[in-house]
Design a protein around this motif. Structure first.
Motif, mmCIF file in Angstrom:
data_model
loop_
_atom_site.group_PDB
_atom_site.id
_atom_site.type_symbol
_atom_site.label_atom_id
_atom_site.label_comp_id
_atom_site.label_asym_id
_atom_site.label_seq_id
_atom_site.Cartn_x
_atom_site.Cartn_y
_atom_site.Cartn_z
ATOM 1 N N VAL A 87 -27.155 65.459 23.188
ATOM 2 C CA VAL A 87 -28.616 65.367 23.131
ATOM 3 C C VAL A 87 -29.030 64.089 23.850
ATOM 4 O O VAL A 87 -28.465 63.012 23.595
ATOM 5 N N ALA A 88 -29.982 64.188 24.752
ATOM 6 C CA ALA A 88 -30.538 63.020 25.433
ATOM 7 C C ALA A 88 -31.796 62.553 24.715
ATOM 8 O O ALA A 88 -32.494 63.347 24.068
ATOM 9 N N MET A 89 -32.093 61.286 24.825
ATOM 10 C CA MET A 89 -33.276 60.722 24.179
ATOM 11 C C MET A 89 -33.645 59.412 24.874
ATOM 12 O O MET A 89 -32.859 58.854 25.638
ATOM 13 N N PHE A 97 -37.234 50.547 26.617
ATOM 14 C CA PHE A 97 -36.863 51.951 26.513
ATOM 15 C C PHE A 97 -35.708 52.241 27.458
ATOM 16 O O PHE A 97 -35.795 51.997 28.668
ATOM 17 N N ASP A 98 -34.619 52.752 26.902
ATOM 18 C CA ASP A 98 -33.444 53.133 27.664
ATOM 19 C C ASP A 98 -33.112 54.588 27.384
ATOM 20 O O ASP A 98 -33.551 55.168 26.384
ATOM 21 N N ILE A 99 -32.315 55.165 28.274
ATOM 22 C CA ILE A 99 -31.838 56.525 28.084
ATOM 23 C C ILE A 99 -30.517 56.476 27.329
ATOM 24 O O ILE A 99 -29.600 55.748 27.715
ATOM 25 N N TRP A 100 -30.443 57.245 26.267
ATOM 26 C CA TRP A 100 -29.263 57.322 25.408
ATOM 27 C C TRP A 100 -28.863 58.787 25.268
ATOM 28 O O TRP A 100 -29.670 59.697 25.481
ATOM 29 N N THR A 101 -27.616 58.988 24.873
ATOM 30 C CA THR A 101 -27.157 60.311 24.460
ATOM 31 C C THR A 101 -26.417 60.182 23.148
ATOM 32 O O THR A 101 -25.988 59.096 22.754
ATOM 33 N N MET A 102 -26.293 61.314 22.467
ATOM 34 C CA MET A 102 -25.480 61.377 21.251
ATOM 35 C C MET A 102 -24.936 62.788 21.122
ATOM 36 O O MET A 102 -25.454 63.749 21.736
ATOM 37 N N ALA A 103 -23.909 62.938 20.347
ATOM 38 C CA ALA A 103 -23.424 64.265 19.999
ATOM 39 C C ALA A 103 -24.429 64.928 19.068
ATOM 40 O O ALA A 103 -25.205 64.245 18.381
ATOM 41 N N PRO A 104 -24.467 66.243 19.018
ATOM 42 C CA PRO A 104 -25.437 66.928 18.146
ATOM 43 C C PRO A 104 -25.314 66.588 16.673
ATOM 44 O O PRO A 104 -26.253 66.839 15.912
ATOM 45 N N ARG A 110 -24.492 56.688 22.833
ATOM 46 C CA ARG A 110 -24.110 56.090 24.105
ATOM 47 C C ARG A 110 -25.354 55.692 24.872
ATOM 48 O O ARG A 110 -26.255 56.513 25.080
ATOM 49 N N GLN A 111 -25.415 54.437 25.271
ATOM 50 C CA GLN A 111 -26.541 53.931 26.045
ATOM 51 C C GLN A 111 -26.222 54.074 27.529
ATOM 52 O O GLN A 111 -25.268 53.494 28.032
ATOM 53 N N LEU A 112 -27.060 54.835 28.259
ATOM 54 C CA LEU A 112 -26.788 55.105 29.664
ATOM 55 C C LEU A 112 -27.472 54.123 30.603
ATOM 56 O O LEU A 112 -26.975 53.862 31.698
#
Length: 983
Positions: A87-89, A97-104, A110-112
């Motif tokens: 999931v992106a957020m 504001f940064d783009i992050w992802t996580m597992a569902p 994870r900070q991208l």
């Protein structure tokens, strides 16, 4: 893909706050959620919901819910990847504001992206390899993508416009996006741009592509009071409060989106959506901090409100303002008063030869620049306009000055002739100017926004060529701000080789060229929180303030020496006993009114309230038999010394407030030493005005807007800020919109342990971070939407429950003048307004009266149309609503009455409305034993009005007399020193 009906979801999460004082856990049961966002798994079996800044995963069949994120992540706009594995957020955890992802399942955060930029509104590509988002790293918001595996960034657009809400085409070859809120375009990987929707009447949000062989672009259109689902140029759904998030189109042509507080499904041929119900339960453990504001008792204290101190060119004397007067002091000797009056003085400035002292005073009715000859004591006014002249600064040869107006213009004036010309056009709350050694340039602090989409930026050094007004901006450090733009520099050294300024709260110097260009990196000279640096004439030392004390530092060695001031202040003596006979008394406790009573006052407090009896009177007797006595009003949201805008009031401010029945004001953001100075001046009786409960500049993040905001760089600075707050005796703390969640909680816990409440604009995450309340129902956000109100102004049950169940207070702040003030008794014709409202503010009042805007034509007014009833719902649920105006954004004094009238438009009773400006704010301050009601033993703070405000709130403005601490003022007495202004 079809969307199964979402079963009722119930989950519990306990947010345990680290504090020694814990209250009972609070349960919030979610039913309808304000600006709920949802993303659905590719197979339709699960959904992830953003409920007030916390992500939840919901199983669509069983209805079981699991909390995925903690409040300190502060995530938003989730998007489930088409592959289903992440999931992106966007998230604000690091202060941008940064783009992050996580597992569902919420793991593998994870900070991208990272850095000083804001990156927002992510959407995962159809093949899951890339994320599209918008970033301001190139100077405006442009469309970018990042490779999920490698982290490689690609810029897709590079235009002057502000792009937002990127969304992938179904084949992953194009990205559609909104431009400047009014157009929707698409760009190919090769950079070709095509128009999709143009000439939008309203504001466009969140485009997304329909499914199928011939997809069309959908989007959300906002017009005043409405939010519609659009497909191309056609309305697909209206009459619902559609939230500003992407629609997820299914293979069967149905649309999944959020609206009306719920997840919605709209079938292809249906005109009305089907609600997909859900519930969730959150448990919050909030601390039981007790507020204890400072009602100063009798005694003597050292002066800490040292305002705009300045060092004599010879380095042996200082000039400063304290206790509402101008002072000079030879270092090591006793301070001497230069003025001794109740008018307003500020901003002293020594002439280059030290023989003259310029300062501002409103003794002639408005804030003018005065010049005093030190040897003879003779004075003359250099300016005499109806407006305000502020921040005088002498040229090196002493022949000219620069100064600023109350609206942010920078002017150049000839000291001998008084002729002036504009040097810099009006800019937003600039800092005090300083001259180069050769007189060819000036330097001042000015805000530079990152983009036009959001107003925040950094406070930079603005260097202006005096001859041609050419402007050049320099950052004090990359992506950093001068700490405030009022009294924190830049200050050019008299020899022209350096500038001094406050950065990260600490005192710095930097070498500069003759034209003001920094040469190298700033040097940190003094740690801690420093204010008001000024140079000695030989540039060998700097005078500054730190934690309420004056100090000097040798520039060459960094050696710091304390400057003993030896100045003390005492509370004003209580007046003689008196008896007030009133015809009607509303005491603030009961809904009932007592008639024909005597209020006996002694030592500034109410001794007794008895039936009227001439024989029992004591002291002076005042007959107010035709008036109604009500508790003195408490203005819940002010900024009394905020910026140039406020300075236009000068000494009129306190008199105008009192004349409107306001006996206490409660500030949620100020320039610290000016605030302390006002408190000491008012409490000592050296200036006329209400009690002042104060704070310093709101603590903010790396981006700021207002001149008093304090960008906090790191934990070291944050600790020092809290130490200064304690040293200066702040009654309140406020964090502003860009402070990260971790620091917000540190402020709340540190202040709370000392009995000082903390506020922000945010219900969430503030409620999770131990804050006491919000200063608005709707105001500036760091998101592009609010978690308190939808884009139509609707507020749902989650918000009501947060305020009521979690014991969060809220302040009214309507920002618009209530129309009845321009009715039969037009406020513009009121003698108080004519005499005490600055001319520039009277012009704005005229503009407001002439406005034809309505909630049907104005996004601004539509946002507030439902607020009166929302506040009534909060009160009905057991929440605390305080009346407050956010002056000077609203009109001083008048603004509180406007807010009370707005509140009365809802279903709050007159009793409840009046309590919002009396007993409720007194309770919020922790001063229910002293203020807020008319009862024996309490301070004698009383307004005496004609009419029946307990029945008709509009009568409350009809103040004839006001009493603060037993001291009585008639409106005529308050107006008298400035009566000529109304002619």
């Amino acid at each position: 893909m079809t969307f199964p009906r979402l079963a009722s979801a119930v989950a519990t999460v306990s947010l345990v706050m680290s504090t020694s004082l814990q209250a009972e856990p609070v349960e919030i049961n979610y039913d309808k959620v304000t600006n709920l966002a949802a993303t659905i798994s590719p197979d339709g079996s699960e959904a992830i919901l953003d409920i007030q800044g916390i992500f939840w995963r919901v199983d669509m069949e069983s209805g079981e819910s699991v909390q995925l994120t903690e409040p300190d992540l502060d995530p938003a706009r989730p998007h489930w990847s088409p592959s289903g594995d992440f999931v992106a957020m966007q998230a604000f955890k690091e202060g941008t504001f940064d783009i992050w992802t996580m597992a569902p399942d919420g793991s593998n955060l994870r900070q991208l992206t990272e850095g000083p930029w804001d990156e927002r509104e992510p959407e995962v590509s159809p093949d899951g390899s890339e994320i599209a988002f918008v970033s301001d790293r190139s100077g405006t918001y442009d469309v970018w993508t990042i490779n999920v595996t490698s982290g490689e960034l690609t810029q897709w657009t590079d235009t002057p416009g502000e792009e937002a809400y990127p969304t992938w085409s179904l084949d992953g070859k194009r990205v559609a996006y909104v431009v400047d809120e009014s157009e929707i375009k698409e760009v190919t990987r090769e950079g070709d741009v095509h128009d999709l929707v143009s000439g939008i009447d309203g504001v466009a949000y969140a485009p997304s592509w329909q499914a199928g062989a011939d997809p069309r672009i959908s989007w959300i259109r906002s017009t005043p009071g409405k939010a519609d689902l659009m497909v191309g140029n056609e309305v697909r759904l209206e009459g619902h409060d559609v939230f500003p998030f992407r629609v997820q189109w299914q293979d069967d042509g149905s649309a999944l989106f959020t609206a009306d507080g719920s997840v919605m499904r709209l079938a292809p041929d249906d005109e009305a959506p089907e609600e997909v119900p859900f519930t969730a339960k959150l448990t919050i453990d909030r601390p039981n901090f007790e507020s204890r504001a400072n009602v100063v008792q009798d005694g003597t204290w050292p002066v800490k409100g040292i305002v705009t101190p300045t060092l004599h060119p010879e380095g042996d004397r200082i000039a400063f303002v304290a206790l509402n007067d101008l002072w000079t002091m030879r270092i090591g000797e006793t301070p001497e008063k230069v003025t001794d009056d109740t008018f307003y003085e500020s901003d002293p400035a020594w002439s280059p030869d030290g023989s003259r002292l310029a300062y501002i005073s409103d003794r002639n009715g408005s804030l003018d620049i005065w010049i005093r000859e030190i040897e003879s004591g003779e004075e003359q006014a250099l300016t005499s306009s109806d407006g305000a002249e502020l921040y005088p600064a002498w040229s090196p040869n002493g022949n000219r000055m620069v100064y600023q107006t109350e609206v942010g213009g920078t002017m150049l004036i000839d000291v001998e002739t008084g002729e002036s010309r504009r040097l810099v056009e009006d800019i937003f709350q600039p800092g005090r100017a300083s001259w180069s050694a050769d007189g060819s340039h000036i330097a001042l602090a000015a805000v530079v926004p990152y983009t036009s989409r959001f107003r925040e930026g950094t406070s930079q050094i603005l260097v202006v060529d005096v001859e041609n007004s050419e402007q050049t901006f320099y950052e004090p450090r990359d992506n950093a701000s001068i700490t405030t733009r009022s009294d924190n520099g830049p200050v050019w050294s008299p020899d022209g080789t350096m500038m001094a300024f406050v950065l990260d709260g600490a005192l710095h110097t930097v070498e500069v060229s003759d034209a003001g260009k920094p040469q190298g990196e700033p040097r940190r000279l003094v740690d801690g929180i420093v204010d008001s640096p000024t140079w000695s004439g030989d540039a060998s030392e700097l005078l500054f303030l730190k934690n309420g004390e004056l100090k000097t530092v040798e520039v060459a060695t960094g050696e710091v020496t304390e400057v003993e001031l030896g100045l003390e202040w005492s509370t004003q003596e209580a007046p003689a006993p008196r008896t007030i006979h009133v015809g009607r008394l509303w005491d603030g406790v009961s809904k009932d009114v007592r008639t024909d009573v005597d209020i006996r006052i002694s030592d500034g407090r109410i001794e007794s309230i008895e039936p009227h009896d001439d024989a029992a009177h004591q002291g002076e007797v005042v007959d107010a038999g035709d008036l109604t006595a009500v508790p003195g009003l408490i203005e819940g949201h002010t900024h009394q010394v905020w910026g140039n805008h406020t300075y236009g009031y000068g000494a009129r401010q306190g008199r105008l407030l009192l004349s409107m029945g306001i006996t206490s004001t409660r500030s949620v953001g100020e320039l610290a030493y000016r605030a302390v100075g006002d408190h000491e001046a008012l409490t000592s009786g050296n200036r006329v005005g209400p009690r002042f409960f104060y704070t310093g500049g709101p603590l903010d993040g790396s981006r700021i807007y207002y001149n008093a905001m304090r960008p906090v760089a790191d934990k070291e600075q944050l600790d020092a800020e809290m130490q200064r707050a304690e040293a200066l005796g702040f009654d309140i703390m406020k964090t502003y919109v860009r402070l990260n969640p971790e620091f917000m909680k540190v402020v709340s816990d540190t202040a709370g342990e000392n009995g000082v409440p903390t506020y922000s604009h945010f219900l969430a995450p503030g409620v999770y971070l131990n804050q006491n309340g919000t200063t608005h129902l709707g105001a500036t956000e760091r998101l592009d939407y609010s978690r308190i109100g939808s884009i139509t102004g609707e507020t749902y049950g989650d918000v009501i429950d947060y305020f009521a169940e979690a014991d969060m207070s809220v302040i009214s702040t309507f920002f618009a003048t209530e129309p009845s003030l321009f009715g039969e008794n037009d406020i513009r014709e009121d003698a108080r307004v004519k005499a005490l409202l600055p001319s520039s503010e009277q012009d704005v009042l005229d503009e407001n009266a002439a406005s034809t805007d309505t909630p049907e034509t104005s996004h601004f007014l539509a946002q507030y149309a439902d607020n009166p009833e929302t506040f009534a719902r909060i009160v009905e649920a057991g929440g605390r609503v305080l009346a407050g105006s956010d002056t000077p954004l609203d009109f001083v004094g008048v603004g509180l009455h406007s807010n009370l009238r707005w509140l009365a438009r809802g279903s709050m009773s007159p009793f409840q409305v009046l309590q919002s400006a009396t007993s409720i704010p007194a309770e919020e301050l922790g001063l229910s034993g002293d203020l807020g009601t008319i009862e024996a033993g309490k301070l004698a703070d009383i307004a005496f009005v004609s009419g029946r405000p307990d029945e008709t709130v509009e009568d409350l403005i009809k103040v004839e007399m006001v009493m603060k601490g037993g001291r009585l003022f008639t409106t005529e007495e308050l107006i008298e020193p400035f009566a000529g202004n109304g002619e």
